[in-house]
Design a protein around this motif. Structure first.
Motif, PDB file in Angstrom:
ATOM      1  N   PHE A  86     -12.673  -3.787  -9.060  1.00  0.00           N
ATOM      2  CA  PHE A  86     -11.983  -3.347  -9.219  1.00  0.00           C
ATOM      3  C   PHE A  86     -10.610  -3.463  -9.431  1.00  0.00           C
ATOM      4  CE2 PHE A  86     -13.490  -6.101  -5.305  1.00  0.00           C
ATOM      5  CZ  PHE A  86     -12.486  -6.161  -4.696  1.00  0.00           C
ATOM      6  N   ARG A  87      -9.801  -2.435  -9.132  1.00  0.00           N
ATOM      7  CA  ARG A  87      -8.275  -3.134  -9.166  1.00  0.00           C
ATOM      8  C   ARG A  87      -7.620  -3.250  -8.291  1.00  0.00           C
ATOM      9  NH1 ARG A  87      -6.034  -1.960 -14.924  1.00  0.00           N
ATOM     10  NH2 ARG A  87      -3.819  -1.864 -13.725  1.00  0.00           N
ATOM     11  N   VAL A  88      -6.841  -4.572  -7.536  1.00  0.00           N
ATOM     12  CA  VAL A  88      -6.342  -5.116  -6.913  1.00  0.00           C
ATOM     13  C   VAL A  88      -5.032  -3.716  -6.731  1.00  0.00           C
ATOM     14  CG1 VAL A  88      -5.677  -6.725  -5.571  1.00  0.00           C
ATOM     15  CG2 VAL A  88      -7.213  -7.356  -7.460  1.00  0.00           C
ATOM     16  N   ASP A  89      -4.054  -3.727  -7.721  1.00  0.00           N
ATOM     17  CA  ASP A  89      -2.775  -3.447  -7.834  1.00  0.00           C
ATOM     18  C   ASP A  89      -2.638  -1.613  -7.067  1.00  0.00           C
ATOM     19  OD1 ASP A  89      -3.987  -2.294 -10.077  1.00  0.00           O
ATOM     20  OD2 ASP A  89      -2.310  -1.497 -11.093  1.00  0.00           O
ATOM     21  N   GLU A 142     -13.625  -4.677   1.968  1.00  0.00           N
ATOM     22  CA  GLU A 142     -13.369  -5.961   3.046  1.00  0.00           C
ATOM     23  C   GLU A 142     -11.753  -6.072   2.366  1.00  0.00           C
ATOM     24  OE1 GLU A 142     -16.257  -8.986   2.291  1.00  0.00           O
ATOM     25  OE2 GLU A 142     -17.653  -7.529   3.939  1.00  0.00           O
ATOM     26  N   ILE A 143     -11.601  -6.741   1.048  1.00  0.00           N
ATOM     27  CA  ILE A 143     -10.535  -7.165   0.277  1.00  0.00           C
ATOM     28  C   ILE A 143      -9.260  -6.128   0.827  1.00  0.00           C
ATOM     29  CG2 ILE A 143      -8.646  -7.691  -1.560  1.00  0.00           C
ATOM     30  CD1 ILE A 143     -11.906  -8.628  -3.027  1.00  0.00           C
ATOM     31  N   LYS A 144      -9.571  -5.175   0.892  1.00  0.00           N
ATOM     32  CA  LYS A 144      -8.448  -4.360   1.187  1.00  0.00           C
ATOM     33  C   LYS A 144      -8.407  -4.500   3.100  1.00  0.00           C
ATOM     34  CE  LYS A 144      -7.242   0.752   1.825  1.00  0.00           C
ATOM     35  NZ  LYS A 144      -7.039   2.650   0.836  1.00  0.00           N
ATOM     36  N   ILE A 145      -9.289  -4.662   3.983  1.00  0.00           N
ATOM     37  CA  ILE A 145      -8.570  -4.377   4.892  1.00  0.00           C
ATOM     38  C   ILE A 145      -8.097  -5.658   4.938  1.00  0.00           C
ATOM     39  CG2 ILE A 145      -9.891  -5.585   7.095  1.00  0.00           C
ATOM     40  CD1 ILE A 145     -11.802  -3.709   6.797  1.00  0.00           C
ATOM     41  N   ALA A 146      -8.573  -6.675   4.924  1.00  0.00           N
ATOM     42  CA  ALA A 146      -7.947  -8.239   4.657  1.00  0.00           C
ATOM     43  C   ALA A 146      -6.378  -8.337   3.621  1.00  0.00           C
ATOM     44  CB  ALA A 146      -8.284  -9.421   3.580  1.00  0.00           C
ATOM     45  N   LEU A 147      -6.062  -7.339   2.420  1.00  0.00           N
ATOM     46  CA  LEU A 147      -4.865  -7.012   1.987  1.00  0.00           C
ATOM     47  C   LEU A 147      -3.582  -6.264   3.346  1.00  0.00           C
ATOM     48  CD1 LEU A 147      -4.728  -6.738  -1.633  1.00  0.00           C
ATOM     49  CD2 LEU A 147      -4.128  -8.553  -0.492  1.00  0.00           C
ATOM     50  N   TYR A 148      -4.536  -5.652   3.998  1.00  0.00           N
ATOM     51  CA  TYR A 148      -3.148  -4.588   4.923  1.00  0.00           C
ATOM     52  C   TYR A 148      -3.321  -5.602   6.456  1.00  0.00           C
ATOM     53  CZ  TYR A 148      -2.787  -1.057   7.940  1.00  0.00           C
ATOM     54  OH  TYR A 148      -1.838   0.200   8.742  1.00  0.00           O
TER      55      TYR A 148
END
Length: 452
Positions: A304-307, A348-354
């Motif tokens: 997926f795209r991080v941006d 999970e990465i979205k939760i962490a970035l959030y």
């Protein structure tokens, strides 16, 4: 058995074994060498005896007198005999010696010489050819002097061994006490440490040896125990706080509501309030379950795209926090768009970035926040900067621990779970996560993503 006593006994035993072996080797070397010297002297005397008795008719009288004088000087404690080819004593002591028999005389005639030792004497015999015929010359010497010297050597060695053992025991005891003193010092310090003072370090003597390593190991152990107790304490505080508030609200509303009959509208309003508090409790439980479950989660199967995650979070935050128009600034400085795509668990990465960006918003004191997507060689790098309350140096080393909150958070709501949760997620997804901060200046979070 204590280490000191063991060290003393081992040292004493080792010394005694080494000394006994060295003493035995020395004693038998001396014994053998002394025997060799005696036999060499007897060999010279044997030759002199043969010349004195058998060469009288061939030597000038003055020379024979000189030989005779040397013979008498060398044979003061030596008994000599000269045997003919019939094994008869023709010169010297006429007493029969049972140690000199026909077999030994024949052996000398065949092999030219023989030496041996009886219980009390040293013997040396040699073949002597003369114009009068073939003879065997035998000399013997009493071994009393030899035994006296060797016995004296043995007594000296035994006395040295005993005194050496006593000395080494005393020295080993002193050395063991000296070597054990750092350990005793450690024991005394450990005994003084209680549950409330686990963060207290054992003072190191800086010996740069195994003791130093032991002290460092103890200090690391106590640090981990102290950190564990802090986590437990924060967990209890977190759970009691997060659960107590909604439970108190639920019980209080129900008590008030039960005091009289209510209308259907009031029932509906009451149900909404209770549900709101129940959802809050459920959210807390879900966070704890997620935190626990992530420790064993190793699924990394999405690309997926991080941006896109960053822009989604940027769109969600204004619904939760009153942000100014340009408070969050996103800068994408990437020339290779492929670096924006990564492999991992996007949820999970979205939760962490959030959680990271939310913390920046909460503690920014309204100052701008900059999110930079950068390119570092062939890897994606995200830098999140805020200029808010910051984190003190003492708090920074614990900030990734579960339920830990800095001392300068003031009245800002939080649980101490966000950064810990993000740290676990980043580790599971092989993302390098670092935090630098300075109190009252701001915080910088750096994320380095693995290449696809």
């Amino acid at each position: 058995m204590k280490i000191r006593n063991r060290f003393t006994l081992i040292s004493s035993f080792t010394f005694s074994v080494v000394f006994v072996i060295a003493s035995v080797i020395t004693y038998f070397s001396f014994y053998s060498y002394s025997e060799k010297i005696i036999f060499n002297e007897l060999q010279k005397t044997c030759l002199l005896t043969g010349i004195f008795y058998l060469e009288k008719d061939e030597l000038p009288q003055n020379q024979h007198l000189l030989i005779g004088q040397q013979f008498r000087e060398n044979s003061l404690e030596i008994i000599s005999r000269v045997y003919n080819n019939k094994n008869e004593i023709v010169y010297g002591d006429k007493t029969i010696d049972k140690n000199i028999n026909a077999q030994r005389l024949d052996y000398i005639r065949k092999n030219r010489k023989l030496n041996f030792k009886s219980n009390h004497h040293f013997y040396f015999g040699s073949f002597y050819h003369d114009n009068q015929g073939d003879f065997v010359v035998f000399v013997k010497k009493n071994d009393q002097e030899f035994k006296t010297i060797t016995n004296r050597l043995m007594i000296i060695m035994i006395l040295v061994l005993i005194s050496g053992l006593i000395t080494i025991y005393i020295v080993s005891r002193l050395l063991s006490n000296l070597a054990y003193s750092p350990i005793k010092h450690i024991i005394n310090q450990v005994n003084e440490i209680e549950a409330s003072s686990l963060d207290r370090h054992i003072v190191s003597p800086n010996t740069k040896d195994d003791i130093q390593e032991l002290i460092e190991t103890y200090n690391n152990l106590f640090k981990r125990l102290s950190d564990t107790f802090i986590i437990q304490k924060n967990f209890i505080n977190y759970v009691s706080h997060e659960f107590k508030t909604p439970l108190t609200a639920i019980s209080g509303n129900l008590e008030v509501f039960a005091q009289k009959d209510r209308t259907s509208a009031e029932y509906k309003q009451m149900a909404e309030k209770v549900l709101e508090n129940v959802y809050q409790i459920e959210g807390t439980m879900n966070t704890l379950m997620m935190l626990s479950g992530l420790r064993n989660n190793t699924e990394l199967n999405e690309i997926f795209r991080v941006d896109e995650l960053v822009w989604d979070i940027n769109d969600q935050l204004p619904d939760v926090y009153p942000l100014k128009g340009s408070q969050i600034q996103i800068a994408i400085e990437i020339t290779n768009d492929k670096l924006l795509s990564i492999k991992g668990n996007s949820n999970e990465i979205k939760i962490a970035l959030y959680n990271i960006i939310e913390n920046a918003v909460k503690y920014s004191n309204g100052n701008p926040i900059k999110i930079s997507l950068l390119q570092q060689e062939d890897q994606l790098k995200i830098v999140i900067e805020d200029h808010g309350t910051g984190i003190s140096e003492d708090d920074l080393k614990f900030i990734k621990q579960t339920f830990y909150r800095g001392k300068n958070v003031n009245d800002i709501k939080g649980s101490g779970v966000g950064l810990a949760l993000a740290n676990i997620i980043f580790k599971q997804n092989n993302i390098h996560f670092t935090i630098t901060s300075k109190k009252d200046v701001g915080t910088t979070v750096t994320l380095l993503f693995p290449p696809l």
